[in-house]
Design a protein around this motif. Structure first.
Motif, PDB file in Angstrom:
ATOM      1  N   ILE A  59       0.836  -1.208   0.000  1.00 33.73           N
ATOM      2  CA  ILE A  59       0.000   0.000   0.000  1.00 33.73           C
ATOM      3  C   ILE A  59       0.867   1.253   0.000  1.00 33.73           C
ATOM      4  O   ILE A  59       0.603   2.207  -0.747  1.00 33.73           O
ATOM      5  CB  ILE A  59      -0.981  -0.022   1.190  1.00 33.73           C
ATOM      6  N   ALA A  60       1.925   1.261   0.793  1.00 36.37           N
ATOM      7  CA  ALA A  60       2.824   2.421   0.835  1.00 36.37           C
ATOM      8  C   ALA A  60       3.496   2.630  -0.521  1.00 36.37           C
ATOM      9  O   ALA A  60       3.565   3.760  -1.028  1.00 36.37           O
ATOM     10  CB  ALA A  60       3.872   2.242   1.921  1.00 36.37           C
ATOM     11  N   THR A  61       3.975   1.559  -1.113  1.00 33.30           N
ATOM     12  CA  THR A  61       4.639   1.650  -2.415  1.00 33.30           C
ATOM     13  C   THR A  61       3.671   2.138  -3.488  1.00 33.30           C
ATOM     14  O   THR A  61       4.001   3.027  -4.280  1.00 33.30           O
ATOM     15  CB  THR A  61       5.235   0.290  -2.821  1.00 33.30           C
ATOM     16  N   SER A  63       0.978   3.851  -3.080  1.00 33.37           N
ATOM     17  CA  SER A  63       0.620   5.245  -2.817  1.00 33.37           C
ATOM     18  C   SER A  63       1.644   6.180  -3.443  1.00 33.37           C
ATOM     19  O   SER A  63       1.284   7.180  -4.074  1.00 33.37           O
ATOM     20  CB  SER A  63       0.540   5.507  -1.311  1.00 33.37           C
ATOM     21  N   LEU A  64       2.915   5.852  -3.266  1.00 32.02           N
ATOM     22  CA  LEU A  64       3.972   6.678  -3.862  1.00 32.02           C
ATOM     23  C   LEU A  64       3.906   6.645  -5.384  1.00 32.02           C
ATOM     24  O   LEU A  64       4.078   7.673  -6.042  1.00 32.02           O
ATOM     25  CB  LEU A  64       5.342   6.201  -3.389  1.00 32.02           C
ATOM     26  N   ILE A  65       3.641   5.491  -5.949  1.00 28.94           N
ATOM     27  CA  ILE A  65       3.547   5.366  -7.406  1.00 28.94           C
ATOM     28  C   ILE A  65       2.377   6.190  -7.922  1.00 28.94           C
ATOM     29  O   ILE A  65       2.516   6.940  -8.894  1.00 28.94           O
ATOM     30  CB  ILE A  65       3.397   3.887  -7.826  1.00 28.94           C
ATOM     31  N   HIS A  66       1.230   6.084  -7.277  1.00 27.20           N
ATOM     32  CA  HIS A  66       0.050   6.816  -7.733  1.00 27.20           C
ATOM     33  C   HIS A  66       0.205   8.328  -7.560  1.00 27.20           C
ATOM     34  O   HIS A  66      -0.320   9.100  -8.354  1.00 27.20           O
ATOM     35  CB  HIS A  66      -1.208   6.312  -7.029  1.00 27.20           C
ATOM     36  N   ILE A  67       0.933   8.738  -6.556  1.00 28.17           N
ATOM     37  CA  ILE A  67       1.184  10.165  -6.359  1.00 28.17           C
ATOM     38  C   ILE A  67       2.092  10.701  -7.465  1.00 28.17           C
ATOM     39  O   ILE A  67       1.887  11.783  -7.986  1.00 28.17           O
ATOM     40  CB  ILE A  67       1.794  10.434  -4.969  1.00 28.17           C
ATOM     41  N   SER A  68       3.080   9.904  -7.848  1.00 27.58           N
ATOM     42  CA  SER A  68       4.014  10.359  -8.876  1.00 27.58           C
ATOM     43  C   SER A  68       3.458  10.204 -10.292  1.00 27.58           C
ATOM     44  O   SER A  68       3.984  10.777 -11.222  1.00 27.58           O
ATOM     45  CB  SER A  68       5.349   9.624  -8.754  1.00 27.58           C
ATOM     46  N   GLU A  69       2.400   9.429 -10.445  1.00 30.66           N
ATOM     47  CA  GLU A  69       1.739   9.252 -11.735  1.00 30.66           C
ATOM     48  C   GLU A  69       0.287   9.714 -11.613  1.00 30.66           C
ATOM     49  O   GLU A  69      -0.629   8.909 -11.567  1.00 30.66           O
ATOM     50  CB  GLU A  69       1.759   7.780 -12.147  1.00 30.66           C
ATOM     51  N   PRO A  70       0.049  11.006 -11.595  1.00 27.92           N
ATOM     52  CA  PRO A  70      -1.309  11.514 -11.351  1.00 27.92           C
ATOM     53  C   PRO A  70      -2.341  11.064 -12.380  1.00 27.92           C
ATOM     54  O   PRO A  70      -3.516  11.057 -12.094  1.00 27.92           O
ATOM     55  CB  PRO A  70      -1.143  13.022 -11.345  1.00 27.92           C
ATOM     56  N   THR A  71      -1.922  10.667 -13.554  1.00 28.51           N
ATOM     57  CA  THR A  71      -2.897  10.237 -14.552  1.00 28.51           C
ATOM     58  C   THR A  71      -3.526   8.902 -14.202  1.00 28.51           C
ATOM     59  O   THR A  71      -4.607   8.590 -14.686  1.00 28.51           O
ATOM     60  CB  THR A  71      -2.233  10.108 -15.949  1.00 28.51           C
ATOM     61  N   ARG A  72      -2.882   8.109 -13.340  1.00 27.66           N
ATOM     62  CA  ARG A  72      -3.439   6.819 -12.934  1.00 27.66           C
ATOM     63  C   ARG A  72      -4.396   6.946 -11.778  1.00 27.66           C
ATOM     64  O   ARG A  72      -5.151   6.030 -11.486  1.00 27.66           O
ATOM     65  CB  ARG A  72      -2.326   5.852 -12.523  1.00 27.66           C
ATOM     66  N   ARG A  73      -4.378   8.066 -11.074  1.00 23.89           N
ATOM     67  CA  ARG A  73      -5.220   8.218  -9.898  1.00 23.89           C
ATOM     68  C   ARG A  73      -6.678   8.341 -10.293  1.00 23.89           C
ATOM     69  O   ARG A  73      -7.029   8.960 -11.284  1.00 23.89           O
ATOM     70  CB  ARG A  73      -4.816   9.440  -9.091  1.00 23.89           C
ATOM     71  N   THR A  74      -7.518   7.777  -9.464  1.00 19.08           N
ATOM     72  CA  THR A  74      -8.957   7.870  -9.670  1.00 19.08           C
ATOM     73  C   THR A  74      -9.451   9.143  -9.001  1.00 19.08           C
ATOM     74  O   THR A  74      -9.123   9.398  -7.849  1.00 19.08           O
ATOM     75  CB  THR A  74      -9.647   6.638  -9.030  1.00 19.08           C
ATOM     76  N   PRO A  75     -10.253   9.943  -9.706  1.00 20.47           N
ATOM     77  CA  PRO A  75     -10.776  11.169  -9.082  1.00 20.47           C
ATOM     78  C   PRO A  75     -11.695  10.827  -7.915  1.00 20.47           C
ATOM     79  O   PRO A  75     -12.358   9.814  -7.916  1.00 20.47           O
ATOM     80  CB  PRO A  75     -11.562  11.848 -10.199  1.00 20.47           C
ATOM     81  N   ILE A  76     -11.717  11.707  -6.929  1.00 17.79           N
ATOM     82  CA  ILE A  76     -12.544  11.484  -5.747  1.00 17.79           C
ATOM     83  C   ILE A  76     -13.964  11.876  -6.024  1.00 17.79           C
ATOM     84  O   ILE A  76     -14.305  12.741  -6.696  1.00 17.79           O
ATOM     85  CB  ILE A  76     -11.989  12.260  -4.539  1.00 17.79           C
TER      86      ILE A  76
END
Length: 76
Positions: A59-61, A63-76
């Motif tokens: 989960i920690a890893t 989280s860091l990946i998703h933060i550095s790749e904002p295009t992969r993040r799901t909008p809230i």
């Protein structure tokens, strides 16, 4: 804890992750156990740690990946 119990517990702890990330993590550990020749009598936690510890690392890893790749993040 044997590999079957480990995988079940890990899946439970990762249930809130996106499906793709959860499946990738589970597949990784299934392949890892296969390569190490673990069977249901092998205590896999002696070499890996507990499913809870592994889940926290994943989960920690991620989280860091998703933060550095904002295009992969799901909008809230």
């Amino acid at each position: 804890m044997n590999k079957t119990e480990f995988i079940k517990q890990l899946e439970k702890r990762l249930r809130r992750l996106p499906k793709e990330d959860r499946e990738d993590a589970i597949r990784y550990y299934e392949e890892y156990f296969e390569e190490m020749g673990a069977d249901d009598s092998t205590d896999v936690t002696s070499t890996l740690g507990t499913p809870n510890e592994i889940a926290r690392e994943i989960i920690a890893t991620l989280s860091l990946i998703h933060i550095s790749e904002p295009t992969r993040r799901t909008p809230i």
